[in-house]
Design a protein around this motif. Structure first.
Motif, PDB file in Angstrom:
ATOM      1  N   GLY A  56     -22.166   1.466 -47.701  1.00  0.00           N
ATOM      2  CA  GLY A  56     -20.948   2.047 -47.150  1.00  0.00           C
ATOM      3  C   GLY A  56     -20.995   2.286 -45.661  1.00  0.00           C
ATOM      4  O   GLY A  56     -20.197   3.044 -45.117  1.00  0.00           O
ATOM      5  N   GLU A  57     -21.946   1.598 -44.988  1.00  0.00           N
ATOM      6  CA  GLU A  57     -22.176   1.858 -43.570  1.00  0.00           C
ATOM      7  C   GLU A  57     -21.613   0.775 -42.659  1.00  0.00           C
ATOM      8  O   GLU A  57     -21.660   0.891 -41.439  1.00  0.00           O
ATOM      9  N   SER A  58     -21.062  -0.298 -43.250  1.00  0.00           N
ATOM     10  CA  SER A  58     -20.655  -1.445 -42.453  1.00  0.00           C
ATOM     11  C   SER A  58     -19.510  -1.099 -41.513  1.00  0.00           C
ATOM     12  O   SER A  58     -18.605  -0.342 -41.859  1.00  0.00           O
ATOM     13  N   ASN A  59     -19.551  -1.676 -40.331  1.00  0.00           N
ATOM     14  CA  ASN A  59     -18.473  -1.488 -39.361  1.00  0.00           C
ATOM     15  C   ASN A  59     -17.954  -2.850 -38.901  1.00  0.00           C
ATOM     16  O   ASN A  59     -17.422  -2.982 -37.818  1.00  0.00           O
ATOM     17  N   GLU A  60     -18.115  -3.870 -39.744  1.00  0.00           N
ATOM     18  CA  GLU A  60     -17.704  -5.217 -39.356  1.00  0.00           C
ATOM     19  C   GLU A  60     -16.229  -5.467 -39.635  1.00  0.00           C
ATOM     20  O   GLU A  60     -15.534  -6.094 -38.861  1.00  0.00           O
ATOM     21  N   VAL A  61     -15.747  -5.005 -40.775  1.00  0.00           N
ATOM     22  CA  VAL A  61     -14.351  -5.216 -41.147  1.00  0.00           C
ATOM     23  C   VAL A  61     -13.600  -3.887 -41.137  1.00  0.00           C
ATOM     24  O   VAL A  61     -12.555  -3.744 -40.513  1.00  0.00           O
ATOM     25  N   PHE A  62     -14.126  -2.890 -41.838  1.00  0.00           N
ATOM     26  CA  PHE A  62     -13.520  -1.565 -41.868  1.00  0.00           C
ATOM     27  C   PHE A  62     -14.510  -0.536 -41.320  1.00  0.00           C
ATOM     28  O   PHE A  62     -15.720  -0.788 -41.298  1.00  0.00           O
ATOM     29  N   THR A  63     -14.009   0.591 -40.908  1.00  0.00           N
ATOM     30  CA  THR A  63     -14.888   1.640 -40.393  1.00  0.00           C
ATOM     31  C   THR A  63     -15.790   2.161 -41.504  1.00  0.00           C
ATOM     32  O   THR A  63     -15.429   2.104 -42.679  1.00  0.00           O
ATOM     33  N   PRO A  64     -16.971   2.691 -41.170  1.00  0.00           N
ATOM     34  CA  PRO A  64     -17.909   3.154 -42.193  1.00  0.00           C
ATOM     35  C   PRO A  64     -17.310   4.252 -43.071  1.00  0.00           C
ATOM     36  O   PRO A  64     -16.507   5.063 -42.614  1.00  0.00           O
ATOM     37  N   ILE A  65     -17.718   4.262 -44.330  1.00  0.00           N
ATOM     38  CA  ILE A  65     -17.281   5.292 -45.260  1.00  0.00           C
ATOM     39  C   ILE A  65     -18.256   6.456 -45.266  1.00  0.00           C
ATOM     40  O   ILE A  65     -17.862   7.616 -45.324  1.00  0.00           O
ATOM     41  N   VAL A  66     -19.546   6.150 -45.193  1.00  0.00           N
ATOM     42  CA  VAL A  66     -20.601   7.158 -45.320  1.00  0.00           C
ATOM     43  C   VAL A  66     -21.318   7.335 -43.991  1.00  0.00           C
ATOM     44  O   VAL A  66     -21.494   6.377 -43.240  1.00  0.00           O
ATOM     45  N   GLY A  67     -21.745   8.569 -43.721  1.00  0.00           N
ATOM     46  CA  GLY A  67     -22.502   8.864 -42.510  1.00  0.00           C
ATOM     47  C   GLY A  67     -21.877  10.000 -41.733  1.00  0.00           C
ATOM     48  O   GLY A  67     -20.681  10.283 -41.869  1.00  0.00           O
ATOM     49  N   GLY A  68     -22.687  10.673 -40.924  1.00  0.00           N
ATOM     50  CA  GLY A  68     -22.185  11.724 -40.042  1.00  0.00           C
ATOM     51  C   GLY A  68     -22.072  13.101 -40.654  1.00  0.00           C
ATOM     52  O   GLY A  68     -21.652  14.044 -39.988  1.00  0.00           O
ATOM     53  N   THR A  69     -22.420  13.260 -41.950  1.00  0.00           N
ATOM     54  CA  THR A  69     -22.359  14.568 -42.596  1.00  0.00           C
ATOM     55  C   THR A  69     -23.771  15.052 -42.914  1.00  0.00           C
ATOM     56  O   THR A  69     -24.697  14.251 -43.068  1.00  0.00           O
ATOM     57  N   THR A  70     -23.938  16.359 -43.022  1.00  0.00           N
ATOM     58  CA  THR A  70     -25.248  16.954 -43.275  1.00  0.00           C
ATOM     59  C   THR A  70     -25.169  17.901 -44.472  1.00  0.00           C
ATOM     60  O   THR A  70     -24.079  18.246 -44.945  1.00  0.00           O
ATOM     61  N   LEU A  71     -26.343  18.339 -44.941  1.00  0.00           N
ATOM     62  CA  LEU A  71     -26.377  19.311 -46.030  1.00  0.00           C
ATOM     63  C   LEU A  71     -25.747  20.630 -45.604  1.00  0.00           C
ATOM     64  O   LEU A  71     -25.130  21.328 -46.413  1.00  0.00           O
ATOM     65  N   LYS A  72     -25.865  20.956 -44.325  1.00  0.00           N
ATOM     66  CA  LYS A  72     -25.221  22.172 -43.817  1.00  0.00           C
ATOM     67  C   LYS A  72     -23.699  22.053 -43.906  1.00  0.00           C
ATOM     68  O   LYS A  72     -23.002  23.028 -44.241  1.00  0.00           O
ATOM     69  N   ASP A  73     -23.168  20.872 -43.614  1.00  0.00           N
ATOM     70  CA  ASP A  73     -21.721  20.648 -43.721  1.00  0.00           C
ATOM     71  C   ASP A  73     -21.248  20.873 -45.157  1.00  0.00           C
ATOM     72  O   ASP A  73     -20.173  21.421 -45.393  1.00  0.00           O
ATOM     73  N   ILE A  74     -22.070  20.426 -46.121  1.00  0.00           N
ATOM     74  CA  ILE A  74     -21.718  20.597 -47.526  1.00  0.00           C
ATOM     75  C   ILE A  74     -21.664  22.073 -47.888  1.00  0.00           C
ATOM     76  O   ILE A  74     -20.818  22.514 -48.672  1.00  0.00           O
ATOM     77  N   GLU A  75     -22.531  22.879 -47.279  1.00  0.00           N
ATOM     78  CA  GLU A  75     -22.540  24.327 -47.532  1.00  0.00           C
ATOM     79  C   GLU A  75     -21.326  25.005 -46.918  1.00  0.00           C
ATOM     80  O   GLU A  75     -20.692  25.859 -47.549  1.00  0.00           O
ATOM     81  N   THR A  76     -20.985  24.629 -45.688  1.00  0.00           N
ATOM     82  CA  THR A  76     -19.917  25.322 -44.965  1.00  0.00           C
ATOM     83  C   THR A  76     -18.535  24.739 -45.232  1.00  0.00           C
ATOM     84  O   THR A  76     -17.527  25.423 -45.070  1.00  0.00           O
ATOM     85  N   GLY A  77     -18.479  23.448 -45.589  1.00  0.00           N
ATOM     86  CA  GLY A  77     -17.190  22.800 -45.756  1.00  0.00           C
ATOM     87  C   GLY A  77     -16.547  22.413 -44.447  1.00  0.00           C
ATOM     88  O   GLY A  77     -15.362  22.081 -44.405  1.00  0.00           O
TER      89      GLY A  77
END
Length: 354
Positions: free
Chosen positions: A78-99
Motif C-alpha cells: 500500500g506504499e506505491s506512489n506510481e499511479v495513486f498516492t500511498p494508502i499506508v504510512g505516516g501514522t504512529t502508535l501514538k496517533d492510534i492512542e490519541t486519534g
C-alpha cells in the motif's frame, strides 16, 4: 395572519401548481424504481455503520486478495506512489492512542497518505466496496472487502496480524483509527446544528478568523501524484458518461477511432475500445509503460516466436510475475477467451489504433 405567512402560503401553492403542470406535461415517462432496483444501488455505508453488510475476513485472506486485485496500482504494501498516492504510512502508535495524526500538524511525513487523513473506517469499507478494484468495481463480495480492509488496517498497525474483521467488531476498530479525532464539522461549510447537538455543522456560522499567509508561503501548487494521461480512459470516455445538461462536462478521455469505409470503426479501433472496456489500459499503454509494459514492448519481445500468441493468452488468463518486474499481473478470468485471443493478436500486430 402575518404578511410573511401569506407570502409563504402563496409560494407553496405556486410550487405545487408548477409540479402538477410538469407531471401533466410528461405523463408516461419513467416509472417508480422497484425495491430490488433501489437495493442494488443502495450500498453506501455511513459513518454510523448504517448500511454495513454482514460478513468477515482475516488479514491473511486480505493479503491474497490485495496481491491479486490491488497491488498493481497501490503496491504490495500500500506504499506505491506510481499511479495513486500511498494508502499506508505516516501514522504512529501514538496517533492510534490519541486519534490525532501528528504528522498532519508537523509535516513530518513527506506525503499525506489515506490512513493519515481518513477519520472513519466506514469510509474505507464504503469506497472499496463501491469503487474497487479499478478495472472491475463492485465485483468484490462483502467478505472480500472485510479481508482487504483487515490487511490495510494491519499494515497501519491498527489491528494485529491474526485479526478477523467483521460487522460485529468494526466499531471497535473505529476507536483505533489514527485520525478519528482529527476532523471537525464545526464550520460554515456544513449547515444545521453543531455536532454537539446531533447535527453536522455549527448552525451555518462560517469560520472567518483565518488570516492570509505572510511567511514561507507556497508559491505554487505542486501535484505530487496523478493518473497518467494514457491511463485516464480506463473507464471509457468520461465525456460520454455525463448528463448533457448543466455546466459540468466529463473530460474527453481517449480519442474515438476513425470509421472504416462502411461507417463502422476499424477492427484496430474496435479492439482498442475493447482493451479500454476490459480495463487493460489502466496498466498498459500502447507506447508507454504504466504499471506493466507498453504493448509495443510486448510485441517487440515476442517478435518472431512461433508460440507467442499461445504464451500471451496463458499469461493474460492466469496472470504472472517476474517477466517485466516484481509487480504481479492479476489473472483476467472475467474476460472471455475469444476476447483475450483478439486482444493478444492485436498486441502482437502492433496494437494500432486504426
Amino acid at each position: 395572519m402575518s404578511r410573511f405567512s401569506k407570502t409563504l402560503i402563496a409560494l407553496l401553492v405556486a410550487g405545487a401548481a408548477t409540479s402538477a403542470m410538469a407531471f401533466d406535461r410528461y405523463q408516461g415517462i419513467g416509472r417508480p424504481a422497484t425495491a430490488a432496483e433501489v437495493k442494488a444501488w443502495d450500498i453506501d455505508v455511513r459513518p454510523d455503520f448504517v448500511g454495513l453488510p454482514k460478513g468477515s475476513g482475516n488479514v491473511d485472506r486480505g493479503m491474497e486478495l490485495w496481491e491479486t486485485h490491488c497491488a498493481s496500482c497501490h503496491g504490495v504494501f500500500g506504499e506505491s506512489n506510481e499511479v495513486f498516492t500511498p494508502i499506508v504510512g505516516g501514522t504512529t502508535l501514538k496517533d492510534i492512542e490519541t486519534g490525532r495524526v501528528e504528522a498532519l500538524i508537523t509535516g513530518a511525513s513527506p506525503q499525506r497518505t489515506t490512513l493519515m487523513k481518513v477519520p472513519t473506517v466506514s469510509t474505507l469499507f464504503d469506497y472499496i466496496q463501491r469503487a474497487m478494484p479499478w478495472t472491475a468495481p463492485k465485483s468484490l463480495s462483502p467478505d472480500d472487502v472485510y479481508a482487504i480492509l483487515a490487511y490495510l488496517l494491519n499494515l497501519g498497525e491498527i489491528v494485529p496480524a491474526d485479526y478477523v474483521l467483521s460487522d460485529e467488531n468494526i466499531r471497535e476498530v473505529q476507536e483505533r483509527m489514527p485520525n478519528r479525532n482529527g476532523m471537525t464539522t464545526d464550520h460554515g461549510m456544513w449547515p444545521g446544528a453543531p455536532a454537539s447537538r446531533g447535527g453536522i455543522g455549527n448552525g451555518g456560522k462560517p469560520d472567518v478568523k483565518n488570516v492570509a499567509c505572510m511567511k514561507d508561503c507556497k508559491k505554487e501548487v505542486e501535484i505530487v501524484s496523478a493518473l497518467p494521461d494514457y491511463a485516464q480512459d480506463a473507464h471509457g470516455n468520461l465525456a460520454e458518461q455525463n448528463r448533457p445538461v448543466g455546466q459540468t462536462r466529463g473530460k474527453q478521455t481517449g480519442a474515438p477511432g476513425e470509421p472504416a469505409g462502411d461507417g463502422q470503426p476499424s477492427a484496430a479501433a474496435a479492439t482498442l475500445a475493447l482493451a479500454n472496456e476490459k480495463g487493460c489500459m489502466a496498466c498498459h499503454g500502447v507506447a508507454n509503460k504504466i504499471i506493466g509494459p507498453g504493448y509495443n514492448e510486448i510485441a517487440q519481445k515476442y517478435q518472431g516466436q512461433v508460440d507467442a500468441e499461445e504464451k500471451l493468452i496463458a499469461k493474460v488468463k492466469n496472470g504472472g510475475q517476474g517477466t517485466w518486474g516484481t509487480i504481479p499481473m492479476p489473472p483476467q478470468g472475467h474476460v472471455a477467451d475469444e476476447d483475450i485471443k483478439r486482444l493478444v493478436e492485436w498486441i502482437l500486430q502492433g496494437a494500432k489504433a486504426q
